[in-house]
Structure formats: C-alpha cells, structure tokens
Design a protein around this motif. Structure first.
Motif, PDB file in Angstrom:
ATOM      1  N   SER A 141      -9.743   6.183  -6.772  1.00  0.00           N
ATOM      2  CA  SER A 141      -9.269   5.878  -5.414  1.00  0.00           C
ATOM      3  C   SER A 141     -10.008   4.682  -4.801  1.00  0.00           C
TER       4      SER A 141
ATOM      5  N   GLY B 113       0.600   7.036   1.574  1.00  0.00           N
ATOM      6  CA  GLY B 113      -0.616   7.740   1.985  1.00  0.00           C
ATOM      7  C   GLY B 113      -1.849   6.870   1.820  1.00  0.00           C
TER       8      GLY B 113
ATOM      9  N   GLN C 234      -1.407   5.655 -12.208  1.00  0.00           N
ATOM     10  CA  GLN C 234      -1.883   6.928 -12.778  1.00  0.00           C
ATOM     11  C   GLN C 234      -0.819   8.020 -12.622  1.00  0.00           C
ATOM     12  N   ALA C 235      -0.111   8.020 -11.503  1.00  0.00           N
ATOM     13  CA  ALA C 235       0.942   9.022 -11.306  1.00  0.00           C
ATOM     14  C   ALA C 235       2.084   8.828 -12.306  1.00  0.00           C
TER      15      ALA C 235
ATOM     16  N   GLU D 175      -3.584   4.083  -8.360  1.00  0.00           N
ATOM     17  CA  GLU D 175      -3.299   5.522  -8.252  1.00  0.00           C
ATOM     18  C   GLU D 175      -1.828   5.796  -8.530  1.00  0.00           C
ATOM     19  N   ARG D 176      -0.973   4.835  -8.156  1.00  0.00           N
ATOM     20  CA  ARG D 176       0.455   5.006  -8.442  1.00  0.00           C
ATOM     21  C   ARG D 176       0.750   4.777  -9.921  1.00  0.00           C
TER      22      ARG D 176
ATOM     23  N   GLU E 279      -2.321   4.969  -0.828  1.00  0.00           N
ATOM     24  CA  GLU E 279      -2.672   4.881  -2.245  1.00  0.00           C
ATOM     25  C   GLU E 279      -2.681   3.440  -2.734  1.00  0.00           C
ATOM     26  N   SER E 280      -3.605   3.195  -3.638  1.00  0.00           N
ATOM     27  CA  SER E 280      -3.646   1.914  -4.336  1.00  0.00           C
ATOM     28  C   SER E 280      -2.524   1.865  -5.374  1.00  0.00           C
TER      29      SER E 280
ATOM     30  N   LYS F  34      -9.018   0.673 -12.818  1.00  0.00           N
ATOM     31  CA  LYS F  34      -8.694  -0.602 -12.171  1.00  0.00           C
ATOM     32  C   LYS F  34      -9.740  -1.623 -12.582  1.00  0.00           C
TER      33      LYS F  34
ATOM     34  N   ARG G 166      -8.424   1.215  -4.062  1.00  0.00           N
ATOM     35  CA  ARG G 166      -7.898   0.768  -2.760  1.00  0.00           C
ATOM     36  C   ARG G 166      -8.709  -0.432  -2.272  1.00  0.00           C
TER      37      ARG G 166
ATOM     38  N   VAL H 276       0.861  -1.192   0.000  1.00  0.00           N
ATOM     39  CA  VAL H 276       0.000   0.000   0.000  1.00  0.00           C
ATOM     40  C   VAL H 276       0.891   1.234   0.000  1.00  0.00           C
ATOM     41  N   GLY H 277       0.506   2.272  -0.740  1.00  0.00           N
ATOM     42  CA  GLY H 277       1.299   3.499  -0.810  1.00  0.00           C
ATOM     43  C   GLY H 277       1.402   4.193   0.550  1.00  0.00           C
TER      44      GLY H 277
END
Ligand code: NAP
Length: 219
Positions: free
Chosen positions: A183, A111, A120-121, A117-118, A113-114, A130, A186, A108-109
């Motif tokens: 999000s 913060g 996507q970054a 989401e990482r 984050e799933s 997802k 997650r 898990v990130g």
C-alpha cells in the motif's frame, strides 16, 4: 535470473537491455514478435542474453516478471501473458507502471488504492512489488549523478519478491530502499507524479527537464 518483461518500450526495453548486459537472461514478451528486436526500445540491436518472444512464452520459466506497459494496457498484457490461467502465480511481479490519465494526472482508486494494489487484485497469487516507477527512463539507463547512485524505492508484501527487486535495482546501479508494504505504492506513485510534474514544469515552476533524479541521504 530469468526475467520476463511485459512492455518493451522506454522503461521495459531499457531495463531488459541493462539486465541482459549484466548477465541475466531476459525475454521480452511483445505482441508483435515479427517486429523482433525493432519492437524493443532503448537502443540498437539486442544484447546476446535477450530474446523477443510472445508474452506467454516470456513468463513461462521466468523467476521474475516486470510489468512496463501503459496503465490502460495492464489488464490485456497480464491476460496475454496467461495470468488468468495462473501463469504469474507465486512469482514476483515488479510493477513499473504509473496509473496516469490525460495530462499526467494520477488515476487513484476509489478507496485511494494505488495502481499496484489494483494490479495485485488482478493477479492475487502473484507477489506484486512496486518498483522502477519513480524516475524517468533515462535514469534507468544511467542512475548515477556525479558518481553517486540515486534512489530506487520499492514496496511490496512478499519479502522474497522484494529481495529480487532490491537485487535488480542494485544491478542497475541504484541505491535500493525498501519503502514497506504494497500500500506504500500510493506514495511511490505520487512521487512519480511529482517527478513528472517537475520534469514538465507542470508545477508552475520552470521545467527541470528529464536529467534529474532523487537521492536519499543518511546520517
Ligand atoms: N517513460 C518513463 O520515463 C517512465 C518512467 C517510469 C515509469 N513509467 C511507466 O512505465 C510504463 C511504460 O512506459 P513507457 O514510457 O515505457 O511506455 P512506451 O514506451 O509507450 O512502451 C509501452 C510498451 O507497452 C507495450 N504494450 C502496449 N499495450 C500492450 C498490451 N496490450 N500488451 C502488451 N504490451 C503492450 C507497447 O508495445 P507495442 O509496441 O506493441 O505497442 C510498448 O512496448 C507506463 O505505465 C509509464 O507510466 C514510464
């Protein structure tokens, strides 16, 4: 649809084969194209609408890209597909990965984050959804139990990309369910972790094995 698959293993190979069998044009982007069809897991030979090419060629004219590599290979796979040069910009990117550490623990990130989401970054201009991560590869091959479809949740921020995920899940025979914004991946990754723990018996209860799936019932 023209579908690019990054990662032609149990998940990517199975998804791509089934979509090609259903009439979509599928390009498997693999690192060793010389290994050809042998690199694509999930069956013998390749459906006529499926090809094996280099990752950058697979995504070049794709309507949708599916990410199905091990979590630790995601950055490399996106780079090899040309993500740094904008190859995925504006396209739906269906993230079927699960961010797993040793022993199937979820990574898990910092913060919360799933993985999605990482992802996507890493590709801020792609439309990450997802999907296809919450059940085993055997269920991607055959999602029906007792003639009834099992559920496939998807989560993302772009309505058009989510429509693509919905259609492709429906083509496979799933009951596709919109789980909301990206999000919410997650929860979808935790749901995948639960499926894995149930399958392996990592819950402390007897292992269920891999032939079970989740279904959503409605009143
Ligand atoms: N197995 C399941 O039941 C299941 C279900 C849902 C989600 N998932 C998730 O889906 C993902 C894939 O799982 P899998 O079981 O399909 O794995 P797998 O069978 O090991 O296949 C992984 C694929 O990724 C490719 N790959 C590895 N590194 C790469 C790189 N740097 N660039 C491009 N391709 C690369 C491999 O290619 P090579 O042959 O060249 O190594 C292989 O084709 C994982 O994140 C997993 O957690 C798995």
């Amino acid at each position: 649809m023209r579908i690019a698959i990054l990662g032609a293993g149990n998940v990517g190979g199975t998804l791509g084969r089934r979509w090609a069998e259903a009439g979509h044009d599928v390009k498997f982007g693999v690192r060793r194209t010389d290994a050809g069809a042998a690199a694509v897991k999930g069956g013998q030979g390749l459906p006529s609408r499926a090809n094996v090419v280099a990752p950058a060629e697979a995504v070049r004219d794709a309507n949708v890209v599916v990410l199905a590599t091990p979590w630790g290979a995601v950055g490399d796979a996106l780079r090899e597909a040309g993500a740094d040069a904008g190859a995925l910009d504006g396209r739906p990117l269906l993230d079927a990965t699960n961010p797993l550490k040793a022993g199937f623990a979820l990574d898990v990130g910092a913060g919360g984050e799933s993985g999605a989401e990482r992802v996507q970054a890493l590709v801020p201009n792609a439309h990450v959804v997802k999907a296809f991560n919450t059940t085993g590869a055997e269920n991607l091959r055959d999602p029906s139990y007792g003639g009834q479809p099992t559920v496939m949740f998807y989560a993302g921020n772009d309505i058009g990309a989510k429509r693509v995920a919905h259609e492709l899940a429906s083509t496979l025979g799933f009951d596709p369910v919109d789980a909301g914004v990206l999000s919410r991946a997650r929860e979808l990754e935790h749901l995948a972790a639960l499926w894995i723990a149930l399958a392996n018996g990592a819950t402390g209860a007897p292992a269920l094995g891999r032939n079970f799936a989740f279904r959503l019932v409605r009143r």
